[in-house]
Design a protein around this motif. Structure first.
Motif, PDB file in Angstrom:
ATOM      1  N   ILE A  77       0.893  -1.500   0.270  1.00  0.00           N
ATOM      2  CA  ILE A  77       0.481   0.005  -0.262  1.00  0.00           C
ATOM      3  C   ILE A  77       0.909   1.684  -0.049  1.00  0.00           C
ATOM      4  O   ILE A  77       1.659   1.414   0.678  1.00  0.00           O
ATOM      5  N   PHE A  78       0.934   2.288  -0.791  1.00  0.00           N
ATOM      6  CA  PHE A  78       1.332   3.479  -0.954  1.00  0.00           C
ATOM      7  C   PHE A  78       0.323   4.020  -0.299  1.00  0.00           C
ATOM      8  O   PHE A  78      -0.619   4.725  -0.615  1.00  0.00           O
ATOM      9  N   ASP A  79       0.634   4.927   1.229  1.00  0.00           N
ATOM     10  CA  ASP A  79       0.357   5.823   1.639  1.00  0.00           C
ATOM     11  C   ASP A  79       0.389   7.619   0.950  1.00  0.00           C
ATOM     12  O   ASP A  79       1.347   8.118   1.896  1.00  0.00           O
ATOM     13  N   TYR A  80      -0.325   7.931   0.054  1.00  0.00           N
ATOM     14  CA  TYR A  80      -0.084   8.875  -0.058  1.00  0.00           C
ATOM     15  C   TYR A  80      -0.459  10.101   0.628  1.00  0.00           C
ATOM     16  O   TYR A  80       0.574  11.160  -0.003  1.00  0.00           O
ATOM     17  N   GLN A  81      -0.701  10.033   1.046  1.00  0.00           N
ATOM     18  CA  GLN A  81      -1.364  11.694   2.104  1.00  0.00           C
ATOM     19  C   GLN A  81       0.093  11.572   3.003  1.00  0.00           C
ATOM     20  O   GLN A  81       0.384  12.273   3.580  1.00  0.00           O
ATOM     21  N   ASN A  82       0.499  10.445   3.778  1.00  0.00           N
ATOM     22  CA  ASN A  82       1.665  10.700   5.118  1.00  0.00           C
ATOM     23  C   ASN A  82       3.297  10.268   3.523  1.00  0.00           C
ATOM     24  O   ASN A  82       4.289  10.240   4.383  1.00  0.00           O
ATOM     25  N   GLY A  83       3.171   9.818   2.513  1.00  0.00           N
ATOM     26  CA  GLY A  83       4.989   9.214   1.721  1.00  0.00           C
ATOM     27  C   GLY A  83       5.400   8.337   1.942  1.00  0.00           C
ATOM     28  O   GLY A  83       6.308   8.156   2.641  1.00  0.00           O
ATOM     29  N   CYS A 127       2.507  20.298  -0.045  1.00  0.00           N
ATOM     30  CA  CYS A 127       1.852  20.594  -2.198  1.00  0.00           C
ATOM     31  C   CYS A 127       0.782  20.174  -1.947  1.00  0.00           C
ATOM     32  O   CYS A 127       0.518  19.928  -0.239  1.00  0.00           O
ATOM     33  N   ASN A 128      -0.565  20.551  -2.186  1.00  0.00           N
ATOM     34  CA  ASN A 128      -1.616  20.454  -2.104  1.00  0.00           C
ATOM     35  C   ASN A 128      -2.539  19.568  -3.303  1.00  0.00           C
ATOM     36  O   ASN A 128      -2.184  19.065  -4.487  1.00  0.00           O
ATOM     37  N   ASP A 129      -3.782  18.572  -2.150  1.00  0.00           N
ATOM     38  CA  ASP A 129      -4.421  17.564  -3.608  1.00  0.00           C
ATOM     39  C   ASP A 129      -3.823  16.587  -3.962  1.00  0.00           C
ATOM     40  O   ASP A 129      -2.851  16.647  -5.288  1.00  0.00           O
ATOM     41  N   LEU A 130      -3.198  15.838  -3.233  1.00  0.00           N
ATOM     42  CA  LEU A 130      -1.942  14.582  -3.710  1.00  0.00           C
ATOM     43  C   LEU A 130      -2.996  13.475  -4.248  1.00  0.00           C
ATOM     44  O   LEU A 130      -4.302  13.548  -3.540  1.00  0.00           O
ATOM     45  N   ASP A 131      -2.231  12.564  -4.991  1.00  0.00           N
ATOM     46  CA  ASP A 131      -3.203  11.716  -5.738  1.00  0.00           C
ATOM     47  C   ASP A 131      -1.396  10.050  -5.922  1.00  0.00           C
ATOM     48  O   ASP A 131      -0.940  11.224  -6.180  1.00  0.00           O
ATOM     49  N   GLY A 132      -1.785   9.392  -5.957  1.00  0.00           N
ATOM     50  CA  GLY A 132      -1.298   8.053  -6.608  1.00  0.00           C
ATOM     51  C   GLY A 132      -0.820   7.321  -6.810  1.00  0.00           C
ATOM     52  O   GLY A 132      -2.383   6.121  -6.053  1.00  0.00           O
ATOM     53  N   ALA A 133       0.144   6.177  -6.846  1.00  0.00           N
ATOM     54  CA  ALA A 133      -0.702   4.915  -7.293  1.00  0.00           C
ATOM     55  C   ALA A 133       1.376   4.801  -6.937  1.00  0.00           C
ATOM     56  O   ALA A 133       1.993   5.007  -6.979  1.00  0.00           O
ATOM     57  N   MET A 134       0.847   2.883  -6.595  1.00  0.00           N
ATOM     58  CA  MET A 134       2.041   2.228  -6.530  1.00  0.00           C
ATOM     59  C   MET A 134       1.883   0.959  -8.284  1.00  0.00           C
ATOM     60  O   MET A 134       0.920   0.593  -8.527  1.00  0.00           O
ATOM     61  N   ALA A 135       3.071   0.747  -8.424  1.00  0.00           N
ATOM     62  CA  ALA A 135       3.010  -0.474  -9.555  1.00  0.00           C
ATOM     63  C   ALA A 135       3.981  -1.734  -8.593  1.00  0.00           C
ATOM     64  O   ALA A 135       4.134  -1.427  -7.851  1.00  0.00           O
ATOM     65  N   PRO A 136       3.365  -2.820  -9.503  1.00  0.00           N
ATOM     66  CA  PRO A 136       3.763  -4.033  -8.633  1.00  0.00           C
ATOM     67  C   PRO A 136       5.415  -4.309  -8.764  1.00  0.00           C
ATOM     68  O   PRO A 136       5.334  -4.725  -7.657  1.00  0.00           O
ATOM     69  N   GLY A 187       7.003  -1.917  -7.462  1.00  0.00           N
ATOM     70  CA  GLY A 187       7.244  -0.810  -6.548  1.00  0.00           C
ATOM     71  C   GLY A 187       7.642   0.201  -6.524  1.00  0.00           C
ATOM     72  O   GLY A 187       7.728   1.855  -6.045  1.00  0.00           O
ATOM     73  N   SER A 188       7.365   0.942  -8.052  1.00  0.00           N
ATOM     74  CA  SER A 188       7.718   2.616  -8.609  1.00  0.00           C
ATOM     75  C   SER A 188       6.673   3.173  -8.325  1.00  0.00           C
ATOM     76  O   SER A 188       5.770   2.501  -7.720  1.00  0.00           O
ATOM     77  N   ILE A 189       6.574   3.978  -7.700  1.00  0.00           N
ATOM     78  CA  ILE A 189       5.620   5.160  -7.027  1.00  0.00           C
ATOM     79  C   ILE A 189       5.424   6.304  -8.266  1.00  0.00           C
ATOM     80  O   ILE A 189       6.036   7.229  -8.613  1.00  0.00           O
ATOM     81  N   PHE A 190       4.045   6.783  -8.467  1.00  0.00           N
ATOM     82  CA  PHE A 190       3.103   8.205  -9.756  1.00  0.00           C
ATOM     83  C   PHE A 190       2.846   8.918  -8.964  1.00  0.00           C
ATOM     84  O   PHE A 190       2.653   8.361  -7.593  1.00  0.00           O
ATOM     85  N   LEU A 191       3.374  10.242  -8.373  1.00  0.00           N
ATOM     86  CA  LEU A 191       2.606  10.968  -7.394  1.00  0.00           C
ATOM     87  C   LEU A 191       1.817  12.528  -7.967  1.00  0.00           C
ATOM     88  O   LEU A 191       2.562  12.763  -9.388  1.00  0.00           O
ATOM     89  N   SER A 192       0.369  11.879  -7.939  1.00  0.00           N
ATOM     90  CA  SER A 192       0.205  13.302  -8.511  1.00  0.00           C
ATOM     91  C   SER A 192      -0.542  14.797  -7.565  1.00  0.00           C
ATOM     92  O   SER A 192      -0.980  14.420  -6.331  1.00  0.00           O
ATOM     93  N   TYR A 193       0.808  16.368  -7.856  1.00  0.00           N
ATOM     94  CA  TYR A 193      -0.145  16.992  -7.225  1.00  0.00           C
ATOM     95  C   TYR A 193      -0.190  18.932  -7.240  1.00  0.00           C
ATOM     96  O   TYR A 193       0.531  18.619  -8.700  1.00  0.00           O
ATOM     97  N   THR A 194      -0.553  19.675  -6.707  1.00  0.00           N
ATOM     98  CA  THR A 194      -0.427  20.786  -6.615  1.00  0.00           C
ATOM     99  C   THR A 194      -0.316  21.927  -6.524  1.00  0.00           C
ATOM    100  O   THR A 194      -0.167  21.006  -4.013  1.00  0.00           O
ATOM    101  N   LEU A 214      -5.808  14.635 -12.019  1.00  0.00           N
ATOM    102  CA  LEU A 214      -6.050  13.126 -12.274  1.00  0.00           C
ATOM    103  C   LEU A 214      -7.074  13.337 -10.869  1.00  0.00           C
ATOM    104  O   LEU A 214      -6.484  14.073  -9.573  1.00  0.00           O
ATOM    105  N   THR A 215      -7.798  12.316 -11.425  1.00  0.00           N
ATOM    106  CA  THR A 215      -9.006  11.665  -9.689  1.00  0.00           C
ATOM    107  C   THR A 215      -7.929  10.202  -9.675  1.00  0.00           C
ATOM    108  O   THR A 215      -8.685   9.903  -8.413  1.00  0.00           O
ATOM    109  N   GLN A 216      -7.659   9.491 -10.478  1.00  0.00           N
ATOM    110  CA  GLN A 216      -7.599   8.084 -10.213  1.00  0.00           C
ATOM    111  C   GLN A 216      -5.995   7.687 -11.137  1.00  0.00           C
ATOM    112  O   GLN A 216      -6.017   8.156 -12.366  1.00  0.00           O
TER     113      GLN A 216
END
Lengths: 307, 779
Positions: free
Chosen positions: B86-92, B119-128, B130-137, B175-177
């Protein structure tokens, strides 16, 4: 029953005491008749008993009990319904509907049957009059609304002729709508029944009457009408039963609480069931069944007497 | 002689047979009463148990631990090595579990900490891998050209970091998802659009557009990207670039779930089914669906696990094996579902609740009760389900048939049912002693709890309620005490020249009558159960006065625009939600601020409404204008609108269990949750109910503009202690439950509308209403 009566009649008319072997033969004959009657009656009588008579017996029992706790309460339920304004109104409306609707249907359909009977397009006319029976109730409801709503076709026509529109479903005129739709829907079926009766009238007798100088009216009154008498009982009972079906349209158009003149016993029973008033339903059901039975027996007696 | 006897055998046999049937039939009809002593017959518990004991096999639910501090801001991913991540994008923080979710190790992603903190308005995803993609404003970098520019970071498993911008739709969307496919493709959605993002070339490709935008959810199945937009499911083959034909069965299912207010998590099947089947988790349970197949196969029933809880929304579904699933919920809870072939299909003891409509609080109570009593299966039957097309009367008649046959439910949700008739007929049990006992352990709002107290007992209990409120400036509210004074005030305000459109925000006669009906209905029936003509006449006169005043400043164009707006509202929301837009305080108070209406008169459904109300008051006060609110009285005073009235059937199969469930319904654990269906009856739960939620309900600023382009700002803040206390006093002052009678309401709406619009005179309308009400009352 008929052959038994004939036998009894012969015995009486003969005037002589019956011979012993004759009596014996008649008893054997009667016994066999009873056997076959019983066997023939058993299946249908069992069905009627299981699905009508026993449930009705339960209803009669419940009419002397409280609704859900089923404690004996004497005639309290009967007293209640006869003091219930809604019941009295529904009875009055239903009775009025039957008294107005059925004679109207019988007379109008007989007149139309007589007219159609001499017409060259008998089948065509029959189809036209039977057409309303083929219309589903949901469509009938739409037709009602199209015709009788505030801005419906009927009021449109009235407005064109300078007549003020009527609230057909929200005023006393709703009774007219009810009777009209009953006549419209059942006219074809009743016409067909009358025509069956008319076809069974002996042509020779009608011809004989004409030869004797009877007018068309006299021929109808003194030859045709007496021959139609057996049909009256059947048609009246069928029309009475069909009269209950008008509730479907009335309910779908105007809901559980329509204009007072349209409020029939079926509305009341429907609403009582929603409120679980089983005690009242049972008592009212018994009263109505009693009235219905008295009516049917009276008609049958009248018929038997005329026969 | 022999022959003679034989002659009479058949008729006698027939008579005897009929008599036998008659007597046994009548005895049979009466048997039930002798056994139960009250309503109808009972199905024995043993018989009940045997029916269900025969079916075996059920998914058993177990709650797994989740890392401390994790609040659901991240998705569950199966990593390449088989572990869970699980990648907790709110807490990194990256959480990894190697034992199927029982224990979690955490690793702070330091390379992203700086961004996440600032930053503000975070969202993110983790690949199998372990790489991570993060979007933010970064709001502070917003310019006229780049309004709230969205930025992206891609961090590979070995720590290589790439920062980039894409400028999606010229920085007007975000981005939303986002999800990674097992083969490393990154897909993302904005509102209505689905993209593939190439992190290495820092470019994007628009794949297709969706029709809707709520409840977006994605997964990959083989080479197909599966996107759920809340109403439809799209299948996009990212190798061929083809958008495949729609799956009708799946679309129907998704639409049904949307109506039920359920979130849906979906994932690809595993093993042989991979690429051709999907698994879905929603409020109804866990489902398996073969793509383009004709059925939705229910694997686990939501009524038997946490999925049925309206406070839980599944966000990630992960199959670990053919018969093992993990579901991560929005609140951060993680549950495993393992198939046990030896468990009975449903718990042996059953409790049935029947209601005409669904009820969120009851659903919540079922979930809590199930956890406390795993041996009991609670079945919630809804009479007016969408698929059966029944009317309320039809449903009640069906229920009555069951009650008469002794096969009724254990508990009744009495909203819309003939409560008085059920009490009179002995259908409902007296709860006086139970309530007295519960009061020793709980502190209730007694004025609400005891509102249905009758001389012979307490047969019904409200579980939630709405509060009628009227709000406005001190000057406008002055003198408004009842319907009559309201009518005078509305007319006075309408003539004052300060009204732009309307005073109360009611554009149609129907809306006005809907608003006023609950406040006045009780006054129309006299103590001896007759219609009160004078009260009805007064109601219609006052309502007509209000309606005329409302129409004074309305142009035809404005009316049409409002009608179009309401059409959109009804298209977008359910009927109940759309009615709340019209009658609720949340929208009305905002319109008040926009000067589109002067007084806000409606109903408080939840803390969200109350939050807006007090925020609007604060806004007025900030502008040195005195603004207040009070309980809205009509022809009757101090009313509340019950939104769930529950009674226990006197003939319940399991009366103790039914009472235990009712106790759960009234307890803090259920009552503390704001489900947007009314306020709590439990005084202790009030504290938790009014407490500020941590997720998604933070204070915020709202910018609004009216038709003239005038900008209005609103600082939406959670009510403080004094404001909460004010609400408590408001609740304490309520005394009388609104008794909704559908027939009377229909009569008022139909005849009253004609009176208000002038189609009929007041007298004619009164006559019509009296006639209809009289019929019902005289029955």
């Amino acid at each position: 029953m008929k052959s038994y009566r004939k036998f009894r009649c012969n015995y009486r008319s003969n005037g002589n005491p019956p011979r012993s072997d004759r009596t014996h033969r008649s008893k054997i004959y009667n016994g066999r008749l009873s056997q076959s009657r019983a066997l023939f009656l058993l299946p249908s009588l069992t069905g009627v008993s299981v699905f009508v008579l026993f449930p009705f017996g339960d209803v009669a029992k419940r009419s002397f009990q409280t609704a859900m706790t089923k404690k004996f309460c004497g005639i309290a339920n009967y007293t209640t319904i006869f003091h219930n304004q809604a019941f009295l109104l529904a009875v009055t409306n239903t009775a009025r509907f039957v008294v107005v609707g059925i004679p109207l249907l019988l007379v109008l359909s007989l007149l139309l049957a007589l007219m159609i009977d001499g017409s060259p397009f008998v089948q065509g006319w029959k189809s036209v009059y039977l057409f309303p029976m083929a219309i589903p109730t949901a469509t009938m409801v739409l037709i009602w609304k199209l015709l009788f709503s505030g801005n419906g076709l009927l009021n449109g026509l009235l407005r064109k002729r300078g007549v003020p529109p009527t609230d057909w479903l929200g005023s006393d005129a709703s009774f007219v709508v009810l009777v009209f739709s009953y006549l419209w829907k059942n006219m074809g079926y009743t016409i067909v029944l009358w025509m069956t009766g008319l076809r069974s009238v002996s042509v020779e007798r009608k011809e004989a009457a004409k030869v004797d100088g009877a007018s068309r009216l006299q021929c109808f009154l003194y030859v045709v009408l007496p021959e139609l008498t057996p049909m009256v009982f059947t048609i009246t009972v069928l029309s009475f039963l069909n009269s209950f079906k008008v509730f479907r349209e009335a309910y779908l158009v105007a809901g559980a609480y329509p204009q007072q003149k349209m409020y029939l016993l079926q509305h009341l029973f429907n609403n009582w069931f929603t409120n679980l008033e089983m005690d009242k339903i049972a008592a009212a059901g018994v009263c109505i069944a009693a009235v219905f039975l008295i009516g049917v027996f009276a008609l049958q007696r009248l018929w038997d007497r005329q026969e | 002689m022999q022959q003679k006897k034989k002659h009479y055998i058949y008729p006698r046999f027939l008579v005897c047979l009929l008599l036998f049937f008659s007597v046994s039939g009548l005895m049979g009809c009466g048997n039930s009463n002798k056994e139960t002593g009250s309503t109808g017959s009972n199905i024995s518990k043993d018989e009940n148990t045997n029916n269900h004991a025969t079916a075996k096999g059920r998914y058993m639910e177990t709650q797994l631990s989740t890392p401390d501090g994790f609040e659901g801001t991240g998705s569950l991913v199966q990593m390449s090595d088989g572990s869970l991540g699980i990648f907790d994008y709110q807490n990194g923080i990256k959480y990894i579990s190697t034992d199927g979710g029982n224990d979690w190790s955490c690793e702070e992603v330091t390379a992203l900490s700086g961004i996440i903190q600032s930053c503000n308005d975070l969202d993110g995803a983790m690949a199998p891998d372990g790489s991570i993609f993060l979007s933010y404003t970064m709001w502070n970098e917003s310019t006229a050209e780049k309004l709230y520019p969205e930025k992206y970071v891609y961090l590979t498993a070995d720590g290589t970091k790439q920062d980039f911008e894409l400028g999606l739709e010229d920085y007007k969307t975000c981005l939303t998802q986002e999800i990674f496919s097992p083969d490393g493709h990154l897909f993302a959605t904005t509102d209505y659009k689905v993209y593939e993002i190439d992190v290495w070339n820092q470019s994007y490709k628009l794949l297709f557009e969706t029709e809707h935008m709520d409840g977006l959810s994605m997964c990959t199945s083989g080479t197909q990207l599966v996107v759920l937009d809340g109403t439809f499911v799209y299948f996009y083959d990212y190798e061929s670039g083809q958008l495949n034909s729609e799956d009708t069965v799946l679309n129907t299912f998704v639409a049904e779930q949307r109506v039920a207010g359920s979130g849906i998590a979906l994932c690809n099947a595993i093993g042989e089914k991979a690429g051709s089947s999907l698994y879905l988790a929603s409020r109804g349970g866990i489902y398996h669906h073969i793509i383009d197949g004709s059925v939705m196969e229910q694997l686990a029933d939501g009524n038997l696990n946490t999925l049925g809880d309206p406070t839980r929304t599944p966000i990630s579904l992960l199959p670990l094996a053919e018969d093992t699933f993990l579901i991560l919920y929005q609140n951060g809870e993680l549950y495993s579902y393992v198939y046990d072939p030896n468990a009975s299909a449903v718990p042996e003891e059953q409790l049935t609740i029947y209601g005409l409509n669904d009820n969120e609080t009851v659903r919540r109570a079922i979930s809590v009760f199930r956890r406390e009593h795993p041996e009991v299966f609670v079945r919630f039957e809804i009479g007016l389900a969408d698929e059966n097309g029944m009317t309320a009367d039809d449903a009640i008649r069906n229920l009555n048939t069951r009650l008469l046959a002794g096969e009724g439910p254990d508990l009744l949700l009495l909203d819309g049912m003939p409560i008085d008739s059920y009490v009179e007929k002995g259908i409902l049990a007296d709860l006086t002693s139970q309530v007295a006992e519960w009061k020793t352990n709980n502190d209730f709002f007694e004025n609400i709890l005891q509102a249905y107290q009758q001389r012979n007992g307490l047969f019904a209990l409200p579980i939630r309620y709405e509060i009628p409120i009227i709000a406005g400036t001190e000057m406008d509210l002055k003198g408004i005490r009842d319907l009559n004074s309201l009518a005078e005030a509305v007319e006075r305000i309408a003539d004052s020249g300060q009204v732009k459109w309307t005073v109360l925000g009611t554009y149609t006669a129907e809306t006005l009558l809907e608003k006023l009906y609950p406040l006045c209905a009780d006054a129309w029936i006299t103590a001896d159960n007759r219609p009160d003509e004078a009260a009805l006449r007064e109601f219609l006169n006052d309502a007509r006065q209000i309606y005329s005043a409302e129409q004074k400043n309305l142009s035809e164009e404005r009316k049409q625009r409002y009608a179009r707006y309401m059409d959109m509202v009804y298209e977008f929301y359910s009927v109940q939600e759309a009615q709340r837009v019209q009658l609720g305080m949340d929208t009305q108070t905002q319109d008040q601020l926009l000067k589109e209406q002067i007084l806000a008169a409606g109903y408080l459904y939840s803390m969200r409404d109350y939050r807006t109300l007090v925020s609007v008051r604060n806004e007025y006060r900030n502008n040195a204008r005195d603004y207040r609110f009070q309980v809205w009285n009509g022809q009757t005073s101090n009313l509340f609108v019950p939104t769930g009235v529950v009674g226990v059937c006197a003939n319940a199969r399991n009366p103790e269990t039914a009472e235990a469930f009712l106790e759960t319904l009234l307890q803090k654990e259920v009552q503390k949750v704001d489900l947007n269906d009314g306020f709590p009856i439990n005084r202790e739960a009030f504290e938790a109910f009014t407490a500020q939620p941590s997720i998604g309900n933070d204070d915020y600023s709202l910018g609004m503009s009216n038709e003239d382009g005038e900008l209005v700002g609103l600082e939406v803040k959670w009510p403080n202690t004094e404001e909460k206390e004010e609400l408590r006093h408001l609740i304490d002052s309520l005394t009388t439950p609104v008794q909704t009678n559908q027939q009377i309401k229909e009569a008022i709406l139909s005849a009253g509308e004609k009176a208000l619009t002038g189609e009929k005179s007041i007298e004619e309308s009164v006559d019509e209403i009296v006639q209809k009400i009289s019929l019902q009352l005289s029955e």
